[in-house]
Design an enzyme around this catalytic site. Sequence first.
Site, PDB file in Angstrom:
ATOM      1  N   LYS A 162     -12.681  -0.772  -7.150  1.00  0.00           N
ATOM      2  CA  LYS A 162     -12.121  -0.594  -5.952  1.00  0.00           C
ATOM      3  C   LYS A 162     -13.776  -1.046  -5.381  1.00  0.00           C
ATOM      4  O   LYS A 162     -14.163   0.323  -4.937  1.00  0.00           O
ATOM      5  CB  LYS A 162     -12.015   1.006  -5.516  1.00  0.00           C
ATOM      6  CG  LYS A 162     -10.985   1.166  -4.276  1.00  0.00           C
ATOM      7  CD  LYS A 162     -10.068   2.017  -4.345  1.00  0.00           C
ATOM      8  CE  LYS A 162      -9.815   3.537  -2.827  1.00  0.00           C
ATOM      9  NZ  LYS A 162      -8.805   2.199  -2.092  1.00  0.00           N
TER      10      LYS A 162
HETATM   11  N1  PPE Z   1      -3.642   0.161  -4.133  1.00  0.00           N
HETATM   12  C1  PPE Z   1      -5.114  -0.703  -3.023  1.00  0.00           C
HETATM   13  C2  PPE Z   1      -5.197  -1.685  -3.156  1.00  0.00           C
HETATM   14  C3  PPE Z   1      -5.088   0.325  -2.812  1.00  0.00           C
HETATM   15  O1  PPE Z   1      -6.056   0.233  -1.962  1.00  0.00           O
HETATM   16  C4  PPE Z   1      -4.663   1.763  -3.141  1.00  0.00           C
HETATM   17  C5  PPE Z   1      -5.404   3.062  -1.831  1.00  0.00           C
HETATM   18  C6  PPE Z   1      -3.813   1.722  -4.455  1.00  0.00           C
HETATM   19  C7  PPE Z   1      -3.450   0.578  -4.856  1.00  0.00           C
HETATM   20  C8  PPE Z   1      -3.431   3.059  -4.485  1.00  0.00           C
HETATM   21  O2  PPE Z   1      -4.481   3.981  -5.202  1.00  0.00           O
HETATM   22  P1  PPE Z   1      -4.073   5.599  -5.847  1.00  0.00           P
HETATM   23  O3  PPE Z   1      -4.937   5.507  -4.671  1.00  0.00           O
HETATM   24  O4  PPE Z   1      -5.004   5.606  -6.639  1.00  0.00           O
HETATM   25  O5  PPE Z   1      -2.508   6.209  -6.145  1.00  0.00           O
HETATM   26  N2  PPE Z   1      -5.979   3.189  -0.923  1.00  0.00           N
HETATM   27  C9  PPE Z   1      -7.426   4.162  -0.597  1.00  0.00           C
HETATM   28  C10 PPE Z   1      -7.610   3.512   0.743  1.00  0.00           C
HETATM   29  C11 PPE Z   1      -6.147   3.293   1.838  1.00  0.00           C
HETATM   30  C12 PPE Z   1      -7.487   3.087   3.199  1.00  0.00           C
HETATM   31  O6  PPE Z   1      -7.143   2.488   4.186  1.00  0.00           O
HETATM   32  O7  PPE Z   1      -8.755   2.721   3.049  1.00  0.00           O
HETATM   33  C13 PPE Z   1      -6.327   5.460  -0.337  1.00  0.00           C
HETATM   34  O8  PPE Z   1      -4.763   5.121  -0.518  1.00  0.00           O
HETATM   35  O9  PPE Z   1      -6.807   6.155  -0.679  1.00  0.00           O
END
Ligand code: PPE
Length: 312
Positions: A162
């Site tokens: 990330k």
């Molecule tokens: N894919 C991406 C690209 C992504 O950024 C997130 C979280 C996910 C999947 C889901 O991952 P998880 O949160 O572990 O279930 N995105 C984060 C950032 C959002 C933002 O706008 O900043 C979040 O949901 O916190």
Amino acid sequence: MATFEEMDVDTIWMDGEFVDWEEAQVHVLSHALHYGSGVFEGVRCYDTDEGPAIFRWDGHLDRFYQSAKPYNLEIEYTPEELTEATLELVRRQDLRSCYIRPIAFYGYKQLGVSPVGVPTRTSIACWPWGAYLGEEALENGVEVKVSSWRKHASSQIPTNAKTTGPYINSLLAGEEARRHDYAEAIVLNKEGYVAEGPGENVFLVRDDEILTPAVSQSILDGLTRDTVIELARDLGYEVNEHATIGRGELYTADELFFSGTAAEVTPVRKVDNVEIGDGGRGPVTEAIQSRFFDVVERRTDDYDEWFTYVET
Ligand code: PPE
């Protein structure tokens, strides 16, 4: 969305200390600002009868350190230190529910792509954050556009990390969609298969089976994705978490939904203006979503191991 100025927050943890919100600053020549060399997390803390409870903190913390590895980015604090800092941060600001944003990045010393010798900075902030795509979206779903931008391949950047820099791809896809009056995008990977949303994982329901793209499809291995898989199986659904999903399969799905820390479980009601199923929140999505909120708001004792309680 509310601005920070409108929020009742005043403290940020930065490099080992609690500092005033306004004092949490970095130099304009910081490495991460120029080259996107940071890693971060997004975590939610829910308001429960046992006080604020952080959802899947250990998993997020683990991914935080893992994300740093490909970049040789040394996070100078132990998981215990970051945990203590976060709990204290929530307590000090009397937050009941909030979003938690840990970030580690290359700071200020010299400029040039190589970060060798550049110090690492680490910070944690938290603030209230409501429904990512709007309260209404949780009930009625969102309309999405398949982006004309493709997701970077895992041979180009570590897609399982990330990292701040690659979110420029999310910005492009999301804003392209919003300029066309869609709420969000779905991004295909380099091979043309469904990858994920700009900030969400994607799930598809077909003939009572639930499918989600495999981690190898250039997606972030979401904690909410993992949660949904487990909750769905426990509810008796068949889940294929190693799917390869073609673009066409989106339009013919019975149901589609997003998962993510910020997005939680959000139904998708239209893709490129094509109605999915009956064009609302489908029954499987509703069952999983309702179980999800029962769990995170602790209306059940199940899955207690997923929670870190803020009050001692
Ligand atoms: N894919 C991406 C690209 C992504 O950024 C997130 C979280 C996910 C999947 C889901 O991952 P998880 O949160 O572990 O279930 N995105 C984060 C950032 C959002 C933002 O706008 O900043 C979040 O949901 O916190």
